[in-house]
Design a protein around this motif. Structure first.
Motif, mmCIF file in Angstrom:
data_model
loop_
_atom_site.group_PDB
_atom_site.id
_atom_site.type_symbol
_atom_site.label_atom_id
_atom_site.label_comp_id
_atom_site.label_asym_id
_atom_site.label_seq_id
_atom_site.Cartn_x
_atom_site.Cartn_y
_atom_site.Cartn_z
ATOM 1 N N TYR A 45 0.829 -1.210 0.000
ATOM 2 C CA TYR A 45 0.000 0.000 0.000
ATOM 3 C C TYR A 45 0.864 1.261 0.000
ATOM 4 C CZ TYR A 45 -2.954 3.749 1.586
ATOM 5 O OH TYR A 45 -3.582 4.954 1.694
ATOM 6 N N TYR A 280 -6.755 -5.539 10.434
ATOM 7 C CA TYR A 280 -6.953 -4.173 10.911
ATOM 8 C C TYR A 280 -5.706 -3.634 11.590
ATOM 9 C CZ TYR A 280 -8.755 -0.277 13.497
ATOM 10 O OH TYR A 280 -8.926 0.962 14.013
ATOM 11 N N TRP A 283 -2.886 -2.450 9.344
ATOM 12 C CA TRP A 283 -3.282 -1.167 8.744
ATOM 13 C C TRP A 283 -3.117 -0.044 9.747
ATOM 14 C CZ3 TRP A 283 -4.099 0.664 4.081
ATOM 15 C CH2 TRP A 283 -4.338 -0.246 3.052
ATOM 16 N N ILE A 287 -0.734 3.172 9.206
ATOM 17 C CA ILE A 287 -1.237 4.543 9.156
ATOM 18 C C ILE A 287 -0.652 5.356 10.301
ATOM 19 C CG2 ILE A 287 -3.336 5.947 9.223
ATOM 20 C CD1 ILE A 287 -3.509 4.416 6.788
ATOM 21 N N ILE A 332 -12.364 0.016 21.196
ATOM 22 C CA ILE A 332 -12.731 1.430 21.118
ATOM 23 C C ILE A 332 -11.482 2.287 21.022
ATOM 24 C CG2 ILE A 332 -13.676 3.323 22.489
ATOM 25 C CD1 ILE A 332 -15.928 1.619 23.243
ATOM 26 N N GLY A 335 -9.800 1.553 17.548
ATOM 27 C CA GLY A 335 -10.615 2.053 16.446
ATOM 28 C C GLY A 335 -10.610 3.570 16.401
ATOM 29 N N LEU A 338 -7.172 5.152 15.080
ATOM 30 C CA LEU A 338 -6.923 5.214 13.634
ATOM 31 C C LEU A 338 -7.550 6.471 13.032
ATOM 32 C CD1 LEU A 338 -5.767 3.780 11.174
ATOM 33 C CD2 LEU A 338 -7.954 2.756 10.829
ATOM 34 N N VAL A 339 -8.820 6.729 13.401
ATOM 35 C CA VAL A 339 -9.497 7.906 12.866
ATOM 36 C C VAL A 339 -8.802 9.175 13.353
ATOM 37 C CG1 VAL A 339 -11.666 9.149 12.875
ATOM 38 C CG2 VAL A 339 -11.676 6.693 12.684
ATOM 39 N N MET A 342 -5.658 9.669 11.422
ATOM 40 C CA MET A 342 -5.960 10.081 10.047
ATOM 41 C C MET A 342 -6.318 11.548 9.973
ATOM 42 S SD MET A 342 -8.202 7.109 8.432
ATOM 43 C CE MET A 342 -7.477 5.716 7.630
ATOM 44 N N ILE A 343 -7.020 12.053 11.005
ATOM 45 C CA ILE A 343 -7.469 13.441 10.944
ATOM 46 C C ILE A 343 -6.354 14.395 11.365
ATOM 47 C CG2 ILE A 343 -9.058 15.102 11.987
ATOM 48 C CD1 ILE A 343 -11.139 12.897 12.020
ATOM 49 N N PRO A 346 -2.179 13.168 9.153
ATOM 50 C CA PRO A 346 -2.461 12.363 7.955
ATOM 51 C C PRO A 346 -1.225 11.686 7.376
ATOM 52 C CG PRO A 346 -2.925 14.692 7.581
ATOM 53 C CD PRO A 346 -2.556 14.563 9.001
#
Lengths: 388, 318
Positions: A45, A280, A283, A287, A332, A335, A338-339, A342-343, A346
């Motif tokens: 990736y 997951y 990844w 990230i 939790i 999960g 990761l978000v 990303m925010i 990045p």
């Protein structure tokens, strides 16, 4: 305390590996395993832009190759050497007589170290070959289509492989699982330590393999494919073929992680290869660390594994504060992480760097390129020629 | 063989139709497959459970609540994650992985909700079936009529919304080209938020019908995602009408093919039920990646074959 830990890890006496030392060995082992998966994912990736959501399939192929093929070969060889093994030919005996047979095989390997090493190398070879084959099969339906289709196919394949492993007893003992012979039985110390060391070594080797590939012309080809496929196709490169080759190569490397997981746990069952775990997390590591460079992958893997393993080991101490199983708290946290990454970051913790090519100073080249005004350059040259 | 299995297949298929429509609408609006779509259905399951076991009234009163809860979750997901990441210029791959993270996050919250029932109310909440709470018409459970009715009403209402109202046309325009439609004066953000509300609401509504016939757990929602994707892909991934046919086909095929396999091959075939939508998925990708929509477009092209234009050219020359 630290001296104690160091002693435990280095001397690897069976008695020394308890408590905190066991935690450190465990973290080292799982760091080794997941860093192989995450590096292969980074190769796919981060550098080639292939969204491989099927890491779990590639790992499961390695694990199942050990439990279905290599173990039968081991039994055959050991039985031929004269050890009285129980019959293992039908499905019932395969699971029922498995612990006794594995015990006998372990005793055989204890006295014949070379056979243990041979079995180990054989299992790695089988895993790499079958992993590559699986990569080819995975690529078959959707490699020509958009990335979305590839993601969907790979993510469903992970569930499919688990269902097949659960119901076909031949592969991995069905729901009961099977014990795996200890190929490191000849080692006098702890099994966990030697398998952790071997896994870290394999991780190091695969790191150098990936680095060499990335710094070669093929690596630059991969990066150009990530940036713009249409341009690459217009230059006359076979984009689909390159993508399939990369998927196959990375699948083969990822399958090694499944093999080492089997030998570390000395047990194999389909329930250990869930999509949430083996797809997951790589990844998340990728990230978090930053896609496109291996240093970021190492950092991300180390952080996530340390967090995970500490939660698992101190499960009972933390559990009393919650009314629900602590695993969901972990979901939790991971999960949300990761978000969050990303925010807010990045590019990950370590942003991507330019490729290293011996003799070419990229940074200098780019600086000089910015100074040159390419629009004005041909005109000024034309003016000079006109003056002459 | 009595007709119960057929009723069960139709119930399941109509619920899957609602889910596939939502999945396709999400794909049209955001251009990503939303892996968290099945988990919304899990929330619907627990709305029904709460109404039946906590309030002690008929679960059918929970349907509007389920629609609102699903819509709310979906809007929160869109506003907090998808829209934020989209504005930052993240690609489709990054957004899809974000939906995977959301799936794990939302699934964990659902488990915690279920365990709260166990811890505080001493009620078993991680594997249940609420068939006793259903009414009966003759020998047939009421959920059969309710699920068929709801999916039919949804399909008709959606058709009306997408073809006759200004909002629906704006939704289609935004799905086609957000920049161009914003030039025409459509508030694309509001339209996208409404589409996400609709998808989440439909998914949650479908989920809330499930426990009345099928055994459910917090995992059910996440587990059904393969069937949803297969239904959407069979329909062509970019066509709501295709998703209606695709979702219904996959739902019927999943139940009836499992039954046929069990009768013909043997009882062990039932274990492989989740492989049926996966097989459909791969077959569709190998034969025609654009699914039924692709077939339909090819058929249309063949029907309206381009006529030779030579006579016109001659006339123009004269």
């Amino acid at each position: 305390m630290y001296a104690n830990i160091a002693l435990g890890v280095l001397s690897s006496l069976p008695t020394a590996i308890t408590g905190t030392n066991r935690l450190i060995v465990d973290i080292a082992m799982f760091f080794g395993l997941l860093v192989i998966v995450a590096m292969a994912l980074n190769f796919q990736y981060g550098n080639a832009g292939i969204p491989n959501m099927g890491c779990a399939v590639q790992v499961i192929v390695g694990a199942f190759s050990v439990s279905s093929i290599v173990m039968r070969v081991m039994f055959t060889v050991v039985a031929a050497a004269g050890v009285p093994l129980t019959d293992w030919n039908n499905d019932f005996n395969w699971v029922y007589a498995n612990p006794a047979n594995v015990g006998l095989v372990n005793q055989y390997i204890k006295t014949n170290a070379m056979m243990g090493v041979a079995f180990f190398l054989f299992s790695i070879a089988v895993a790499v070959v079958l992993g590559s084959l699986m990569g080819y099969l995975l690529a078959l339906p959707a490699i020509r289509l958009r990335a979305t289709y590839l993601m969907i196919v790979l993510i469903t394949m992970a569930d499919a492989s688990q269902i097949i492993g659960r119901n076909v007893v031949f592969i991995s003992g069905g729901t009961l699982g099977v014990w795996i012979p200890n190929v490191f039985a000849w080692y006098p110390g702890d099994v966990g330590v030697i398998s952790a060391v071997v896994t870290l070594l394999l991780g190091l080797i695969s790191f150098f393999v990936f680095r060499t590939m990335l710094n070669s012309p093929y690596g630059r080809l991969m990066r150009s494919m990530r940036e713009n496929e249409v341009t690459l196709a217009s230059v006359g490169k076979n984009v689909v073929g390159i993508r399939r080759n990369i998927l196959m190569f990375a699948s083969g490397i990822t399958a090694i992680a499944g093999v080492m997981n089997c030998y570390y746990l000395q047990f194999s069952a389909e329930s250990g290869y869930q999509r949430a775990y083996w797809t997951y997390w790589p990844w998340l590591m990728l990230i978090l660390g930053g896609p496109g460079n291996n240093a970021g992958t190492f950092l991300g893997a180390a952080l996530i594994i340390a967090l995970r393993r500490v939660i698992i080991v101190f499960k009972f101490e933390i559990q009393q504060f919650f009314f629900f199983p602590i695993a969901y708290m972990e979901d939790i946290i991971l999960g949300g992480l990761l978000v969050f990454v990303m925010i807010f970051r990045p590019n990950g913790l370590i942003p991507e760097k330019l490729l290293y090519i011996p003799g070419v100073n990229y940074t200098k080249m780019i600086k000089e390129d910015v100074k040159v005004d390419w629009r004005a350059a041909p005109k000024s040259r034309a003016k000079k020629e006109a003056k002459k | 063989m009595d007709l119960t299995i057929l009723f069960m297949a139709i119930t399941y298929a109509s619920e899957l139709t609602l889910l596939s429509i939502g999945f396709t609408l999400t794909y049209l609006t955001a251009k990503i497959p939303n892996f968290a779509h099945g988990t919304y259905a899990g929330y619907g399951i627990y709305v029904t459970y709460t109404f039946a076991k906590f309030f002690g009234i008929s679960p059918y009163y929970g349907l509007p609540v389920a629609f609102l809860v699903g819509g709310l979750i979906s809007v929160i997901v869109f506003k907090l994650v998808i829209s934020t990441l989209g504005k930052m210029g993240s690609g489709a791959i990054v957004l899809t992985i974000a939906t995977l993270a959301i799936q794990i996050f939302l699934g964990a919250i659902l488990y915690i909700y279920a365990y709260a029932f166990i811890a505080f109310f001493k009620q078993y909440a991680t594997g249940f079936m609420l068939k006793d709470w259903d009414f009966k018409i003759g020998d047939v459970s009421g959920i059969f009529f309710v699920s068929i009715g709801i999916s039919l009403i949804t399909v008709i209402a959606l058709h009306y919304l997408l073809t006759k109202t200004k909002l629906g046309i704006a939704m289609r325009a935004t799905a086609e080209d957000p920049e161009l439609s914003s030039v025409l004066g459509i508030n694309t953000t509001n339209v996208q938020t409404f589409s996400w509300f609709l998808t989440g609401g439909l998914a949650c509504l479908a989920g809330s019908l499930m426990p009345l016939w099928f055994q459910c757990s917090p995992m059910t929602g996440s587990g059904i995602i393969t069937s949803i994707m297969a239904g959407s892909l069979l329909g062509g991934f970019e066509s709501v009408y295709g998703a209606i046919i695709g979702g219904f086909t996959i739902g019927m095929a999943e139940v009836l093919l499992t039954l046929a396999g069990q009768l013909v091959i043997g009882n062990w075939f039932g274990e492989y039920r989740p492989l049926i939508p996966m097989a459909f998925l791969i077959i569709v990708l190998l034969i025609e990646p654009r699914g039924l929509q692709g077939f339909y477009e090819n058929w249309q092209k063949r029907k309206v074959a381009p006529k030779p234009k030579e006579p016109e050219a001659k006339e123009a020359k004269k």
